[in-house]
Structures are given as structure tokens and as C-alpha cells.
Design a protein around this motif. Structure first.
Motif, PDB file in Angstrom:
ATOM      1  N   THR A   1       0.851  -1.192   0.000  1.00 41.88           N
ATOM      2  CA  THR A   1       0.000   0.000   0.000  1.00 41.88           C
ATOM      3  C   THR A   1       0.880   1.232   0.000  1.00 41.88           C
ATOM      4  O   THR A   1       1.984   1.229   0.540  1.00 41.88           O
ATOM      5  CB  THR A   1      -0.895   0.056   1.257  1.00 41.88           C
ATOM      6  N   SER A   2       0.380   2.294  -0.621  1.00 41.96           N
ATOM      7  CA  SER A   2       1.111   3.555  -0.593  1.00 41.96           C
ATOM      8  C   SER A   2       0.788   4.268   0.710  1.00 41.96           C
ATOM      9  O   SER A   2      -0.193   3.958   1.379  1.00 41.96           O
ATOM     10  CB  SER A   2       0.720   4.413  -1.791  1.00 41.96           C
ATOM     11  N   ALA A   3       1.644   5.241   1.050  1.00 40.66           N
ATOM     12  CA  ALA A   3       1.487   5.920   2.335  1.00 40.66           C
ATOM     13  C   ALA A   3       0.142   6.627   2.428  1.00 40.66           C
ATOM     14  O   ALA A   3      -0.459   6.700   3.505  1.00 40.66           O
ATOM     15  CB  ALA A   3       2.624   6.919   2.538  1.00 40.66           C
ATOM     16  N   ASP A   4      -0.359   7.156   1.285  1.00 46.09           N
ATOM     17  CA  ASP A   4      -1.634   7.874   1.342  1.00 46.09           C
ATOM     18  C   ASP A   4      -2.822   6.921   1.248  1.00 46.09           C
ATOM     19  O   ASP A   4      -3.968   7.352   1.345  1.00 46.09           O
ATOM     20  CB  ASP A   4      -1.705   8.937   0.233  1.00 46.09           C
ATOM     21  N   GLY A   5      -2.531   5.647   1.075  1.00 41.12           N
ATOM     22  CA  GLY A   5      -3.608   4.668   1.066  1.00 41.12           C
ATOM     23  C   GLY A   5      -4.352   4.569  -0.253  1.00 41.12           C
ATOM     24  O   GLY A   5      -5.278   3.771  -0.397  1.00 41.12           O
ATOM     25  N   LYS A   6      -3.958   5.373  -1.276  1.00 42.92           N
ATOM     26  CA  LYS A   6      -4.710   5.356  -2.532  1.00 42.92           C
ATOM     27  C   LYS A   6      -4.364   4.146  -3.380  1.00 42.92           C
ATOM     28  O   LYS A   6      -5.168   3.671  -4.156  1.00 42.92           O
ATOM     29  CB  LYS A   6      -4.414   6.642  -3.336  1.00 42.92           C
ATOM     30  N   PHE A   7      -3.122   3.679  -3.230  1.00 40.05           N
ATOM     31  CA  PHE A   7      -2.691   2.557  -4.054  1.00 40.05           C
ATOM     32  C   PHE A   7      -2.580   1.299  -3.198  1.00 40.05           C
ATOM     33  O   PHE A   7      -2.034   1.322  -2.093  1.00 40.05           O
ATOM     34  CB  PHE A   7      -1.325   2.889  -4.666  1.00 40.05           C
ATOM     35  N   LYS A   8      -3.141   0.225  -3.680  1.00 31.63           N
ATOM     36  CA  LYS A   8      -3.092  -1.023  -2.926  1.00 31.63           C
ATOM     37  C   LYS A   8      -3.007  -2.164  -3.914  1.00 31.63           C
ATOM     38  O   LYS A   8      -3.806  -2.215  -4.861  1.00 31.63           O
ATOM     39  CB  LYS A   8      -4.351  -1.146  -2.078  1.00 31.63           C
ATOM     40  N   LYS A   9      -2.046  -3.025  -3.764  1.00 32.48           N
ATOM     41  CA  LYS A   9      -1.926  -4.127  -4.707  1.00 32.48           C
ATOM     42  C   LYS A   9      -1.437  -5.378  -4.001  1.00 32.48           C
ATOM     43  O   LYS A   9      -0.648  -5.301  -3.069  1.00 32.48           O
ATOM     44  CB  LYS A   9      -0.947  -3.742  -5.820  1.00 32.48           C
ATOM     45  N   LYS A  10      -1.915  -6.504  -4.479  1.00 35.64           N
ATOM     46  CA  LYS A  10      -1.489  -7.766  -3.877  1.00 35.64           C
ATOM     47  C   LYS A  10      -0.456  -8.443  -4.752  1.00 35.64           C
ATOM     48  O   LYS A  10      -0.464  -8.282  -5.973  1.00 35.64           O
ATOM     49  CB  LYS A  10      -2.692  -8.700  -3.726  1.00 35.64           C
ATOM     50  N   ALA A  11       0.432  -9.182  -4.156  1.00 35.68           N
ATOM     51  CA  ALA A  11       1.413  -9.955  -4.913  1.00 35.68           C
ATOM     52  C   ALA A  11       1.654 -11.243  -4.151  1.00 35.68           C
ATOM     53  O   ALA A  11       1.299 -11.362  -2.976  1.00 35.68           O
ATOM     54  CB  ALA A  11       2.714  -9.161  -5.052  1.00 35.68           C
ATOM     55  N   THR A  12       2.254 -12.213  -4.845  1.00 38.41           N
ATOM     56  CA  THR A  12       2.551 -13.481  -4.199  1.00 38.41           C
ATOM     57  C   THR A  12       4.006 -13.832  -4.466  1.00 38.41           C
ATOM     58  O   THR A  12       4.500 -13.610  -5.568  1.00 38.41           O
ATOM     59  CB  THR A  12       1.635 -14.584  -4.753  1.00 38.41           C
ATOM     60  N   SER A  13       4.696 -14.344  -3.465  1.00 37.97           N
ATOM     61  CA  SER A  13       6.114 -14.649  -3.650  1.00 37.97           C
ATOM     62  C   SER A  13       6.280 -15.883  -4.530  1.00 37.97           C
ATOM     63  O   SER A  13       5.472 -16.806  -4.476  1.00 37.97           O
ATOM     64  CB  SER A  13       6.783 -14.866  -2.295  1.00 37.97           C
ATOM     65  N   ASP A  14       7.353 -15.877  -5.346  1.00 34.99           N
ATOM     66  CA  ASP A  14       7.605 -17.016  -6.242  1.00 34.99           C
ATOM     67  C   ASP A  14       8.516 -18.028  -5.540  1.00 34.99           C
ATOM     68  O   ASP A  14       8.763 -17.920  -4.343  1.00 34.99           O
ATOM     69  CB  ASP A  14       8.203 -16.525  -7.560  1.00 34.99           C
ATOM     70  N   ALA A  15       8.993 -18.999  -6.299  1.00 32.35           N
ATOM     71  CA  ALA A  15       9.764 -20.090  -5.701  1.00 32.35           C
ATOM     72  C   ALA A  15      11.050 -19.589  -5.052  1.00 32.35           C
ATOM     73  O   ALA A  15      11.573 -20.214  -4.134  1.00 32.35           O
ATOM     74  CB  ALA A  15      10.082 -21.148  -6.756  1.00 32.35           C
ATOM     75  N   GLN A  16      11.571 -18.431  -5.518  1.00 32.11           N
ATOM     76  CA  GLN A  16      12.776 -17.876  -4.896  1.00 32.11           C
ATOM     77  C   GLN A  16      12.418 -16.980  -3.706  1.00 32.11           C
ATOM     78  O   GLN A  16      13.282 -16.332  -3.129  1.00 32.11           O
ATOM     79  CB  GLN A  16      13.575 -17.052  -5.915  1.00 32.11           C
ATOM     80  N   GLY A  17      11.135 -16.887  -3.401  1.00 27.41           N
ATOM     81  CA  GLY A  17      10.701 -16.050  -2.287  1.00 27.41           C
ATOM     82  C   GLY A  17      10.581 -14.580  -2.668  1.00 27.41           C
ATOM     83  O   GLY A  17      10.374 -13.737  -1.802  1.00 27.41           O
ATOM     84  N   THR A  18      10.698 -14.266  -3.956  1.00 28.44           N
ATOM     85  CA  THR A  18      10.696 -12.868  -4.372  1.00 28.44           C
ATOM     86  C   THR A  18       9.306 -12.439  -4.820  1.00 28.44           C
ATOM     87  O   THR A  18       8.556 -13.227  -5.390  1.00 28.44           O
ATOM     88  CB  THR A  18      11.667 -12.675  -5.559  1.00 28.44           C
TER      89      THR A  18
END
Lengths: 332, 517
Positions: B55-72
Motif C-alpha cells: 500500500t502507498s502511504a496515502d492509502g490510494k494505491f493497494k496491490k497484492k502480490a505473491t512470492s515465487d519459488a525464490q521467495g521474491t
């Protein structure tokens, strides 16, 4: 610090459901302990029975709201009889241990996974169908209350309306009872059980009636908690809530008709105020994090309760408005 | 204070662990608007499939991600600025646990050369491979059911072995667990090898994933009979009863000499365990930590008497009023404990992981044997002291009739002070030993208080030997009754018996009837 929000929170809490619940629970204890001298440490058990009586009545047994309330009342009277018949002869400290153990037994049963089909186990009973639905349908209010600093949701507004009516009724009943001959006998039992017995009164029957009436007040408190939280949760009825009710009673003054209500207002008001002040000071950075963090604020209120209970009992056992002559605490 | 030191230490260790893995999985550079992070576990290994919310500091941007096999994980952001990446604790894959700092997230200001590093803890687990041995050939067995149950009854789960014979059960917390192979549901022709157990009780320390062996063979299977199970429970019950007795002795002596029912006695138990834990986790060897804790708690008991109860007695405060004061003290102390150590379960640093010793059909960890021995020795010593020493006789005299005792030259206040000091020390010892077999928690004492009451009441309030016998009965009853009733209701049975005893024989098993008013 946002003083507006702190004052708003505190004022809303002063008429909120917690004050109602603590008032009712402490009014029950007032009858038991304040007037009759019965050291009931199982008030949380009566509260649990009230809450679960209504919640299980509707969700588990499919009764209507009115029938469920009657079921809860019957359940409470049954508990008072079961508890009272064998134990009312016991000495104060034994009675205390037996009642606290009974409260715990009830809570463990309501919590147990074995009975979760009926009681919802440790998650409590939210109910399917929702047990508060019929109650919500009766709600005469069209929207939330937002007057000045006070804000209450539509549901809570309805809960506390019912709650304060119950409190008012309770005060009236207590006042009428205690100025009646029945009340004089009850107070006589508190002062000297043998003297009352020698006058030909059936002490046991009077004690039992007192236990039932006070237990019903406790059950009413449980119903208010279940309705306000929309769930009957076993952990809302842990033994410490009995002790909080005692703190409320002793704050306001035992054996005083208005004592429990005054005590509950002070108790809840002070807790919410302290909580809000601490959280405000925390977010302003007035309290360095090495003193305490956000999680620890919640513990401060309980630490204060413990301290207040001790200090009250040591320095002012009659409470703020109590009469020292009314309260013969040594029951040995 | 203590908690904070531990927290800093673990943070420091986490940083070291992170240094060990940097470079393995971190891409060299990133575009201005790309946030790159990595997820590792306590051992520094990459963790895949962990959902992360940026999330961005102002809360306007929010996105989900998932770590891959390297943990990245990589998130494209709308532009430079401050962003927070946190682990979505609800959806993490099994086997890891999200610590508080990863839940709260880490903040990074883009553009940045750094990556966000989030560290997870390993969940405790038991796992194993079921192999069927025929001669020297071992073949994996699929479809074997393994039941895992915590000894306190709060957790139970069943796993089934896969085609490679592998099974794993993740545990909610460190502690002692009973792992059982369901012998009735074994595939055809497979049985637990003779001479080995189909049931193992293990202690799992924090972050430990432990392998367990259940050898299978064509020989006759060995069944743990109800008798053996009962025997095991009896031994565990005696251990629990002895520890209860340590606490009950103090409670009973305090009641005997002063008439006070001390609801804050549970907190004296917890205080002992907490002080020992604080010393031990800060590097003091366990035995020394335990000794220091007992001494401090004995002192605390004495201070309580001098600073609180003696002045109250002098003011002629009633016993019921004093009982309510003990309740206030109990609430106060309990939440002061929680204030300092938090609401979670803690374990000592030493003696956490021990293999059970087999004695016939019974399996006991060495620390359980030691705690039983210590408790027994102390109880015998205290018993002899109460019977034969001058102070012991004085204690019994005061319990019998304080006024008469005072008139015959006994310093009643000194005796009562002694009883409080002893009660504090014994309760602390009980808490320390209980902390070994279960966990140290702020309300461990209050949870136990009613059982201690049950023990005291059963034996007769105010009698030292009654407390001992009553506690043993309660300990045995609570533990052995789990053979027939669900573990979460075991205390109910003990409370019910206590109520029955209070009603039918209020003087207890060993009490004398004239004591009852």
C-alpha cells in the motif's frame, strides 16, 4: 490529542450497553451480597445462563423471542434452585468457592467442543438463524442516534432502550422490595441469621428467594450483553466479570438502591476515558514506546480495576455513597 | 523490560539470518517504480506462495502480490513515494507463521536500491515417513492415519500419509503433543512392528519441525492396551497432583493460620514461573533461575504479609472484606504480568526438548521425573517440618486457636509471616515446575486456582496433609478421567467433586468436623 473524540467516546459509553449490563449484574449482587449477605461469586454463571438461554432458545431450539426469554428465566430459576438448595447453608467462604466453581462449570460446558452443536463451542453462538433478528425487527428506531458528541448505532440504541427500561424496573423493584417486610427480613438475615430464625422466619426460603431474584438480574445483564454483541460467547462470562460487577457494586455502595447504577456509570466511564486518553497520548507520542505499546493499553484498565477494588475494600468498603452502618461485611 | 530485551535479541538474530541469504535471491537493480521484496523463514530459506499486500502511504494505491519459488515478489507502483509491504497473515501457506513485524509490514521509499525483506517464523510441526519393512526392503505405505493431539487437549488433527509414505501436521504452538498411529485403519498386511509404540508423546520447542518414526513390519502388531494408557495417565496424574500439592500446601496453611481464602494464590504460582522464565531466557541457567525465583517469591510472600495483610488485620478488617482484597490483588497482579510478558505462551530456554524415557509401558521426559522427585522431596521435608519443628508446632497451634496460641507465648504474627514466606516459595516452585511441562503464561495461575482450591477443600481446609492428599486425588482425577470424558471437560469433573465434598463433608477427607462453623 483529539479531546472531542475522547469526550464523545466517554459520553456515549456513559449511556451505553456496558453500563446497562454492569448495572444489572451489580443490582443482582446488591440483592445477594448487599442486602442478604450472600457471597455469590458465580454471577457470571447467571449472566451466561441468561445469554445462552435466549441465544440457544432461538438458534438451537427454534423458539420465538418471547418464548426464549421465558426459557432463559426458567433456566435461571432452575440454576438458582440447583445452586441454592445445597449451598445456602454453607459459610460465606465456602459459598464463594462453590458459586465460583459452578460459574466455571457452566462456562466450560458452554465452551466445550463436545456440546458445540448446541452451544457453538468456544466461538460462541452467533446463531443460525441469527438469534437477534426478531429483536432487530422490533426496533422502532429508524436510524442511528447522533446528538452532539453522542453517537449510537440503530441496533445499540434499541438494545440500551430496553436495557435502561430494565434498569429502571430493577431499581423500582429493589426499592419496593427493600422497604417491604420481606426486605426487612432479608436485611435481618444479613445482620444476624440466628436472630431472624429465632423469630420463626424460614431463613432458607428467604435466602433462596433472594438468590433467584438477584440471579434474574444477572441473567438480564447476560441477555443485554448477548443482544448488544449479537453473540453469546463463553469468554464474556469468565469469573473476572463477577469480580468486575463486585467492583461496580462496591464503587457505588452496597445496600443502596442506586449504588449499582452509579457504580456502573463511574466504572465504565472511567475505563473508557482512561483508555481513550492513553491511546490518544500514545498516538501523539507522549508516552514513549519503552513504557508501553498499543497492546499494553488494554491491560492498564484491568490493572486499574484490580487496584481500585483493593483500595475500595481497604479504605472505603461502603463505596462512594454507601452507609457504613448498612454494611456488616464480616460474615464469619 | 525483559520482553523488550528478548525482542531486540530476536530482531538482531533475524538481521543476521537475513545477511546470510542476501544475494541469493535479490535481483541487482530495479526501475524507479518497482518495489521488490523477498520472503524468508527463520532459517533464511525462501518461502514461496506467500501473499503480500503493498500500500502507498496515502492509502490510494493497494496491490497484492505473491512470492515465487525464490521467495521474491515484485509490484509495479504508480511512481516514487513511500510504500508499505506487509504479509497477508490470513492466507499464508501452511508451515510458516507471521510474526508481528511482518504483519505490520516494512516501509520503503521508492526509488530505492533496497528490497523489502520480510521474515516469517517456522510453524512447529511433526512429520515423518511411514515405511513398511519386509526383510531388509523398505516400502512406503500410503493412507496411514496419524492423529496428533496436544497433551492439554486444546488441539487435535489427523494426517494421512501420501504415496511416498510422508505425512506432516503443523502445530499451533510449542508444547507437548501425543502422536498416534491409528492401528485399526492400517492398510491390509501392514502393522506396527512388534516392540515399538504406535503412540509417541513429544515435546516440540519453538520453531521446531520434528521427524517421528513409526516402524512398520509384518510381525504381530503391538496394541497399547487401555491398561497401559491408564497407567501412563496415572503417572501423569501423580505428577500434576504433586505440583498442585506444592501450591495447595501454602494456600491451606495461610487459611489455617489466618482464616483468609487467598484468591491471589494463583498469581503467586504464575509469578514464580514468570521470574524463572525471565532469568532463564536472559541467560541464567535454569536451576539457578529457579532457585532465585523461589527466593524472590518467598520474599514477595513475606512482603505481602507485612505490607498488606498484617495492617489489615490490625484494622480489624473482616475476612470477607479481605477475601475481596485478595481478588483485587489477583486481578491487579495478573494484568501486570500480562503488561510485561504479553498474552502469549512462553517457554524456558533450557530443558524444553527432551526425549521420553521408557519405563515399561510408560513414557516420561526426564524433566517430568525430576520435577516429580523435587516436588516429592520438598513436600516430605515440609511435612516433617510441620510435624517436628518448633515452628511447625507453633503453626499448628495458631491454626487451632490463635488466641490460645498467643496466650501460651507464641508470637502469632511471626508464625503467620513464616507461613506467608513459605507459601510464596512453595507456590513459586509449583509454578516453575508447571512451566516446564506446560507453558509460562500470565494467567496460568488463575487457571489453576480452582483446582488448587479443589485439592485444599477435598483434603480439608487448613490442614497441611489434607492439602497434599486432596491435591493428589484432584491431580489423578483430572488426568485419568480423560480416559472417559472429553479433555476440555476434565476440570468440570474436579469442580463437581469439590462441590459435592463441600456439601456432604465440608471438613474434607482428613479434616476434623469441629472446624466447620
Amino acid at each position: 490529542m483529539d479531546w472531542g473524540s475522547i469526550i464523545s467516546q466517554t459520553l456515549s459509553a456513559l449511556i451505553g450497553w456496558e453500563v446497562v449490563a454492569y448495572s444489572l449484574a451489580a443490582m443482582g449482587l446488591n440483592i445477594h451480597f448487599g442486602y442478604t449477605g450472600l457471597l455469590n461469586f458465580g454471577q457470571a454463571g447467571f449472566m451466561a445462563v441468561g445469554a445462552y438461554g435466549v441465544a440457544m432458545g432461538i438458534s438451537t431450539f427454534g423458539l420465538s423471542l418471547g418464548m426464549a426469554v421465558l426459557f432463559a428465566i426458567a433456566f435461571t430459576i432452575l440454576l438458582a434452585l440447583l445452586l441454592g438448595i445445597p449451598t445456602l447453608r454453607l459459610r460465606a467462604d465456602y459459598l464463594a468457592i462453590v458459586t465460583i466453581a459452578t460459574g466455571e462449570i457452566l462456562r466450560l460446558f458452554f465452551r466445550s467442543a463436545t456440546l458445540s452443536e448446541w452451544t457453538g463451542g468456544s466461538d460462541g453462538l452467533q446463531g443460525n438463524p441469527l438469534f437477534t433478528q426478531q429483536f432487530k425487527n422490533l426496533n422502532p428506531y429508524g436510524g442511528p442516534l447522533d446528538v452532539g458528541p453522542i453517537f449510537l448505532t440503530q441496533h445499540i440504541l434499541w438494545v440500551i432502550t430496553v436495557g435502561w427500561v430494565l434498569v429502571a424496573l430493577g431499581i423500582l423493584v429493589t426499592w419496593l422490595l427493600m422497604r417491604s417486610p420481606w426486605g426487612r427480613v432479608i436485611k435481618g438475615i444479613r445482620e444476624d441469621e440466628e436472630a431472624v430464625r429465632s423469630l420463626g422466619k424460614n431463613v432458607f426460603a428467604y435466602k433462596m428467594q433472594s438468590l433467584i431474584i438477584g440471579g434474574l438480574f444477572g441473567a438480564a445483564a447476560g441477555v443485554i450483553i448477548a443482544l448488544a454483541a449479537s453473540s453469546a460467547n463463553p469468554d464474556n462470562f469468565a469469573p473476572q466479570y463477577t469480580f468486575f460487577a463486585y467492583t461496580v457494586l462496591l464503587l457505588g455502595g452496597a445496600a443502596r438502591v442506586f449504588g449499582p447504577v452509579v457504580g456502573a456509570v463511574i466504572f465504565v466511564g472511567a475505563l473508557v476515558f482512561v483508555d481513550a486518553i492513553l491511546k490518544g497520548a500514545m498516538s501523539d507520542g507522549l508516552i514513549p514506546t519503552w513504557v508501553m505499546d498499543g497492546d499494553q493499553v488494554g491491560q492498564v484498565r484491568f490493572i486499574l480495576i484490580g487496584l481500585v477494588l483493593m483500595l475500595l475494600m481497604i479504605f472505603r468498603p461502603q463505596g462512594i455513597f454507601g452507609d457504613k452502618k448498612e454494611l456488616q461485611l464480616d460474615a464469619r | 523490560m525483559q520482553r523488550r530485551i528478548t525482542r531486540y535479541l530476536s530482531l538482531l538474530m533475524g538481521v543476521f539470518a537475513l545477511f546470510a541469504v542476501v544475494g541469493a535471491s535479490v535481483p541487482a537493480s530495479a526501475a524507479d517504480d518497482t518495489l521488490i521484496g523477498s520472503i524468508v523463514d527463520t532459517n533464511g530459506a525462501a518461502v514461496a506462495e506467500v501473499p503480500v499486500v503493498v500500500t502507498s502511504a496515502d492509502g490510494k494505491f493497494k496491490k497484492k502480490a505473491t512470492s515465487d519459488a525464490q521467495g521474491t515478489f515484485t509490484v509495479t507502483t504508480p511512481g516514487p513515494g513511500e510504500y508499505t509491504a506487509k504479509v497477508d497473515a490470513k492466507n499464508v501457506p501452511p508451515g510458516v507463521r507471521v510474526p508481528q513485524d511482518a504483519k505490520q509490514g516494512k516501509t520503503i521509499t521508492l526509488p530505492s536500491e533496497d528490497t523489502v525483506k520480510l521474515q516469517l517464523q517456522l510453524s512447529e510441526a511433526v512429520h515423518g515417513t511411514i515405511l513398511n519393512q519386509e526383510g531388509s526392503e523398505k516400502t512406503p505405505v500410503a493412507g496411514v492415519q496419524i492423529a496428533v493431539e496436544s497433551t492439554d487437549g486444546s488441539f487435535s488433527e489427523t494426517a494421512t500419509s501420501d504415496d511416498e509414505g510422508k505425512w506432516i501436521v503443523y502445530l499451533p504452538k510449542p508444547g507437548s503433543y501425543k502422536v498416534t498411529v491409528d492401528e485399526d485403519a492400517l492398510p491390509e498386511g501392514v502393522s506396527v512392528r512388534e516392540g515399538t509404540n504406535s503412540e509417541i508423546t513429544v515435546s516440540i520447542g519453538e520453531g521446531i519441525q520434528r521427524a517421528l518414526l513409526f516402524p512398520m513390519g509384518k510381525d504381530d502388531r503391538q496394541v497399547l492396551s487401555t491398561g497401559d494408557k491408564a497407567l501412563q495417565l496415572v503417572v501423569e496424574g501423580i505428577r500434576f497432583g504433586l505440583l498442585l500439592a506444592l501450591a495447595a500446601l501454602g494456600l491451606s496453611l495461610i487459611f489455617g493460620t489466618t482464616g483468609l481464602v487467598n484468591f491471589a494464590h494463583g498469581e503467586m504460582i504464575a509469578l514464580g514461573a514468570i521470574i524463572a522464565w525471565a532469568f532463564n531466557t536472559n541467560g541464567v541457567p535454569f536451576l539457578l533461575a529457579a532457585l532465585l525465583s523461589v527466593l524472590i517469591c518467598a520474599l514477595a510472600g513475606g512482603l505481602q504479609e507485612v505490607g498488606l495483610w498484617r495492617p489489615l488485620r490490625k484494622r480489624k478488617t473482616g475476612l470477607v472484606a479481605m477475601m475481596i482484597v485478595t481478588i483485587g490483588l489477583s486481578i491487579f497482579a495478573r494484568f501486570v504480568f500480562q503488561f510485561f510478558i504479553g498474552g502469549g505462551n512462553e517457554s524456558y530456554r533450557d530443558y524444553v526438548i527432551q526425549d521420553g524415557i521408557e519405563i515399561g509401558p510408560i513414557s516420561l521426559a526426564p524433566r517430568d521425573i525430576w520435577s516429580m522427585a523435587i516436588a516429592l522431596v520438598i513436600l516430605v521435608l515440609v511435612g516433617l517440618f510441620v510435624i517436628y519443628s518448633r515452628m511447625g508446632k507453633a503453626m499448628r497451634a495458631v491454626a487451632d486457636n490463635p488466641a490460645l496460641a498467643a496466650a501460651s507465648g507464641i508470637d502469632v504474627n511471626r508464625v503467620i509471616l513464616f507461613v506467608w514466606v513459605m507459601g510464596g516459595g512453595l507456590a513459586a516452585l509449583s509454578g516453575i515446575l508447571l512451566g516446564l511441562s506446560q507453558q509460562v503464561k500470565f494467567d496460568m495461575g488463575f487457571d489453576l486456582l480452582l483446582l488448587v482450591f479443589a485439592g485444599v477443600v477435598l483434603g480439608g481446609l487448613g490442614t497441611a496433609f489434607g492439602a497434599l492428599v486432596g491435591s493428589l486425588v484432584v491431580g489423578l482425577f483430572v488426568t485419568v478421567s480423560t480416559l472417559w470424558i472429553p479433555p476440555e471437560l476434565k476440570n468440570v469433573a474436579a469442580f463437581a467433586v469439590m462441590i459435592l465434598i463441600l456439601l456432604s463433608r465440608p471438613q474434607g477427607i482428613l479434616g476434623r468436623s469441629e472446624r466447620v462453623g
